[in-house]
Scaffold this motif. Structure first.
Motif, short mmCIF file in Angstrom:
data_model
loop_
_atom_site.label_atom_id
_atom_site.label_comp_id
_atom_site.label_asym_id
_atom_site.label_seq_id
_atom_site.Cartn_x
_atom_site.Cartn_y
_atom_site.Cartn_z
N TYR A 267 15.37 33.56 35.26
CA TYR A 267 14.32 34.53 35.59
C TYR A 267 13.59 35.00 34.34
O TYR A 267 14.07 34.84 33.22
N LYS B 156 10.83 38.71 37.82
CA LYS B 156 11.37 40.01 38.21
C LYS B 156 10.47 41.10 37.66
O LYS B 156 9.79 40.92 36.70
N ALA C 192 11.72 38.68 33.27
CA ALA C 192 11.63 40.06 33.74
C ALA C 192 10.96 40.95 32.69
O ALA C 192 11.33 40.91 31.52
#
Length: 96
Positions: free
Chosen positions: A40, A96, A42
């Motif tokens: 991910y 995210k 973020a």
């Protein structure tokens, strides 16, 4: 991907610079998916972007080189990266 995949690593990278609100997470996700990585990207409260990516060492190296390149959206001033053993907690690559 399993924990025992030979040659796999887990990257944790903090990307400093003007990297929020410029499509940086989307761009990172696209590169990671092209490379077959999971993880991910973020946004962090202090303006950095945290990138966690897991997969073959060679593919992770290509991603880190891309993060440090002039081809990113925004402006990258610094990438602080560290590597660990892979974990089985990631699927896909998400923003995210």
């Amino acid at each position: 991907m399993s924990d025992d995949d030979a040659g796999d690593v887990r990257l944790t990278a903090y990307v400093h610079g003007h990297v929020q609100g410029v499509g940086f997470r989307w761009w990172t996700r696209s590169r990671a998916l092209e490379l077959g990585l999971v993880g991910y990207a973020a946004n962090q409260p202090d303006g950095r972007v945290l990138v966690v990516a897991q997969g073959p060492q060679a593919a992770v190296d290509v991603l880190v080189d891309a993060l440090r390149s002039d081809a990113t959206p925004g402006r990258v001033d610094l990438v602080v990266d560290s590597y660990d053993a892979p974990c089985g907690d990631l699927t896909g690559f998400v923003e995210k």
